[in-house]
Design a protein around this motif. Structure first.
Motif, PDB file in Angstrom:
ATOM      1  N   THR A   6       7.093   4.248  -2.628  1.00  0.00           N
ATOM      2  CA  THR A   6       5.901   4.773  -3.258  1.00  0.00           C
ATOM      3  C   THR A   6       5.700   4.006  -4.547  1.00  0.00           C
ATOM      4  O   THR A   6       6.580   3.997  -5.413  1.00  0.00           O
ATOM      5  N   ASN A   8       3.190   3.602  -7.721  1.00  0.00           N
ATOM      6  CA  ASN A   8       2.087   4.195  -8.491  1.00  0.00           C
ATOM      7  C   ASN A   8       1.436   5.353  -7.742  1.00  0.00           C
ATOM      8  O   ASN A   8       0.219   5.518  -7.751  1.00  0.00           O
ATOM      9  N   GLY A   9       2.268   6.135  -7.052  1.00  0.00           N
ATOM     10  CA  GLY A   9       1.783   7.308  -6.345  1.00  0.00           C
ATOM     11  C   GLY A   9       1.261   7.051  -4.938  1.00  0.00           C
ATOM     12  O   GLY A   9       0.877   7.981  -4.241  1.00  0.00           O
ATOM     13  N   ARG A  10       1.249   5.810  -4.507  1.00  0.00           N
ATOM     14  CA  ARG A  10       0.744   5.461  -3.179  1.00  0.00           C
ATOM     15  C   ARG A  10       1.902   4.978  -2.298  1.00  0.00           C
ATOM     16  O   ARG A  10       2.679   4.115  -2.709  1.00  0.00           O
ATOM     17  N   ARG A  11       1.982   5.528  -1.101  1.00  0.00           N
ATOM     18  CA  ARG A  11       3.052   5.140  -0.180  1.00  0.00           C
ATOM     19  C   ARG A  11       2.710   3.819   0.498  1.00  0.00           C
ATOM     20  O   ARG A  11       1.583   3.596   0.949  1.00  0.00           O
ATOM     21  N   PHE A  12       3.715   2.958   0.570  1.00  0.00           N
ATOM     22  CA  PHE A  12       3.588   1.679   1.267  1.00  0.00           C
ATOM     23  C   PHE A  12       4.683   1.604   2.319  1.00  0.00           C
ATOM     24  O   PHE A  12       5.870   1.757   1.999  1.00  0.00           O
ATOM     25  N   CYS A  30       1.980  -5.343  -1.457  1.00  0.00           N
ATOM     26  CA  CYS A  30       1.303  -4.159  -1.982  1.00  0.00           C
ATOM     27  C   CYS A  30       0.058  -4.510  -2.803  1.00  0.00           C
ATOM     28  O   CYS A  30      -0.705  -3.620  -3.170  1.00  0.00           O
ATOM     29  N   GLU A  80      -4.742   8.932 -14.697  1.00  0.00           N
ATOM     30  CA  GLU A  80      -5.493   9.041 -13.442  1.00  0.00           C
ATOM     31  C   GLU A  80      -6.986   8.854 -13.668  1.00  0.00           C
ATOM     32  O   GLU A  80      -7.699   8.399 -12.778  1.00  0.00           O
TER      33      GLU A  80
END
Length: 159
Positions: A6, A8-12, A30, A80
């Motif tokens: 994850t 920056n809060g985004r799953r890769f 990413c 955010e």
């Protein structure tokens, strides 16, 4: 190897070779190109990111070591709502960057350190020791030091 991290809060979900560095995976897989590659030997600090809250040299860490980890890069520093992080605002106000190449590494190094120990900026020796772990050829470090102190003040809750 299949990994999931994850950033920056985004799953890769990534398919990486075992020898692929975290820096290369962040930049190329990413699309997080704010992580800069300088020396690729862990000396300069331009590639510093936070992995599970700890500052690391992403050129020295393999991406497979971050399977399941939370990674934070300079792109994840702002709020955010897009508002600048206190460190970003202070770096601008104190003219703590010139060419900007080292800036993401300094920002992430300082963010991790101040989040772990908000009192760090009040200790000149410890702050100097921290900042000398990254290299900057432009600023002479004084504006960077002032920026970290200013950001620490801004980040400290008022009683």
């Amino acid at each position: 190897m299949q990994i999931a991290l994850t950033a920056n809060g985004r799953r890769f979900d990534l398919d990486v070779e075992a020898r692929r560095t975290l820096a290369d995976a962040l930049r190329d897989d990413c699309g997080l190109t704010g992580t800069h590659l300088g020396c690729e030997h862990g000396v300069c600090g331009a590639c510093t990111v936070l992995v599970d809250g700890t500052a690391v040299r992403s050129c020295l860490m393999f991406a497979v070591q971050c399977d399941g980890a939370q990674v934070r890069t300079v792109e994840g520093l702002a709020g955010e709502d897009g508002a600048a992080h206190p460190l970003q605002a202070a770096f601008s106000a104190e003219h703590a960057l010139q060419c900007g190449f080292c800036t993401p590494g300094f920002l992430m190094l300082a963010a991790g350190a101040l989040e772990a120990d908000p009192g760090l900026a009040a200790d000149p020796d410890r702050l100097r020791e921290l900042l000398t772990s990254n290299l900057c050829r432009c600023t002479g470090y004084e504006p960077i030091r002032r920026a970290v102190i200013a950001a620490a003040r801004a980040m400290t809750p008022r009683a």
